[in-house]
Design a protein around this motif. Structure first.
Motif, PDB file in Angstrom:
ATOM      1  N   ASP A  92      18.001   6.683   0.505  1.00  0.00           N
ATOM      2  CA  ASP A  92      17.234   7.520   1.430  1.00  0.00           C
ATOM      3  C   ASP A  92      15.878   7.840   0.819  1.00  0.00           C
ATOM      4  O   ASP A  92      15.747   7.905  -0.409  1.00  0.00           O
ATOM      5  CB  ASP A  92      17.974   8.825   1.714  1.00  0.00           C
TER       6      ASP A  92
ATOM      7  N   HIS B 272      25.034  -6.372   0.824  1.00  0.00           N
ATOM      8  CA  HIS B 272      23.702  -6.364   0.239  1.00  0.00           C
ATOM      9  C   HIS B 272      23.389  -5.097  -0.548  1.00  0.00           C
ATOM     10  O   HIS B 272      22.334  -4.987  -1.147  1.00  0.00           O
ATOM     11  CB  HIS B 272      22.642  -6.564   1.319  1.00  0.00           C
TER      12      HIS B 272
ATOM     13  N   HIS C 228      21.027   1.270   1.156  1.00  0.00           N
ATOM     14  CA  HIS C 228      19.613   1.643   1.092  1.00  0.00           C
ATOM     15  C   HIS C 228      19.525   3.077   0.601  1.00  0.00           C
ATOM     16  O   HIS C 228      20.257   3.939   1.072  1.00  0.00           O
ATOM     17  CB  HIS C 228      18.962   1.547   2.482  1.00  0.00           C
TER      18      HIS C 228
ATOM     19  N   THR D 148      21.144  -1.013  -5.151  1.00  0.00           N
ATOM     20  CA  THR D 148      20.676  -0.839  -3.781  1.00  0.00           C
ATOM     21  C   THR D 148      20.250  -2.195  -3.244  1.00  0.00           C
ATOM     22  O   THR D 148      20.113  -3.164  -3.992  1.00  0.00           O
ATOM     23  CB  THR D 148      19.494   0.156  -3.722  1.00  0.00           C
ATOM     24  N   CYS D 149      20.027  -2.241  -1.955  1.00  0.00           N
ATOM     25  CA  CYS D 149      19.616  -3.482  -1.290  1.00  0.00           C
ATOM     26  C   CYS D 149      18.248  -3.925  -1.808  1.00  0.00           C
ATOM     27  O   CYS D 149      17.345  -3.103  -1.978  1.00  0.00           O
ATOM     28  CB  CYS D 149      19.570  -3.245   0.217  1.00  0.00           C
ATOM     29  N   CYS D 150      18.092  -5.207  -2.035  1.00  0.00           N
ATOM     30  CA  CYS D 150      16.834  -5.729  -2.577  1.00  0.00           C
ATOM     31  C   CYS D 150      15.744  -5.874  -1.516  1.00  0.00           C
ATOM     32  O   CYS D 150      14.623  -6.256  -1.829  1.00  0.00           O
ATOM     33  CB  CYS D 150      17.062  -7.050  -3.297  1.00  0.00           C
ATOM     34  N   CYS D 151      16.051  -5.546  -0.257  1.00  0.00           N
ATOM     35  CA  CYS D 151      15.026  -5.659   0.782  1.00  0.00           C
ATOM     36  C   CYS D 151      14.042  -4.498   0.742  1.00  0.00           C
ATOM     37  O   CYS D 151      13.015  -4.541   1.400  1.00  0.00           O
ATOM     38  CB  CYS D 151      15.659  -5.774   2.165  1.00  0.00           C
ATOM     39  N   ARG D 152      14.343  -3.445  -0.018  1.00  0.00           N
ATOM     40  CA  ARG D 152      13.444  -2.291  -0.146  1.00  0.00           C
ATOM     41  C   ARG D 152      13.133  -2.039  -1.606  1.00  0.00           C
ATOM     42  O   ARG D 152      13.973  -2.228  -2.479  1.00  0.00           O
ATOM     43  CB  ARG D 152      14.099  -1.035   0.427  1.00  0.00           C
TER      44      ARG D 152
ATOM     45  N   LEU E 142      14.035  -0.838  -6.180  1.00  0.00           N
ATOM     46  CA  LEU E 142      15.433  -1.239  -6.269  1.00  0.00           C
ATOM     47  C   LEU E 142      16.054  -0.429  -7.397  1.00  0.00           C
ATOM     48  O   LEU E 142      15.445  -0.275  -8.461  1.00  0.00           O
ATOM     49  CB  LEU E 142      15.521  -2.735  -6.584  1.00  0.00           C
TER      50      LEU E 142
END
Length: 93
Positions: A12, A7, A10, A39-43, A46
């Motif tokens: 920092d 994914h 993340h 980077t992960c799309c959950c945060r 992006l």
């Protein structure tokens, strides 16, 4: 590991002393571009490390789609990868 399981890392949170990055509005400057890392799309935001026309840049997207998209100046590969690592480690924002 299946490629679809990955994914992206993340980023920092920015350190209090993080170097400011000059972001500018993203404009279509090339017919094609390649996203080399993301980077992960959950945060949010992006981040994407991109290349087009022999130059590299970092793109930042915030908000939900359609997202606000900004990018760094276009630069040589080494400088862009160095900036990418500083963003991921919270040393640049």
């Amino acid at each position: 590991m299946d490629v679809y399981d990955y994914h992206g890392p993340h980023a920092d949170p920015p350190q209090p002393w993080a170097e400011p990055v000059e972001w500018e509005r993203s404009l279509p400057r090339a017919d094609r571009l390649r996203v080399r890392a993301h980077t992960c799309c959950c945060r949010r935001p992006l981040f994407e490390l991109c290349t087009a026309g022999g130059l590299w840049f970092v793109r930042r997207m915030s908000g939900e789609p359609p997202a606000d998209v900004v990018e760094t100046r276009w630069m040589r590969e080494r400088a862009a990868k160095d900036l990418w690592h500083r963003i991921l480690s919270g040393q640049a924002w």
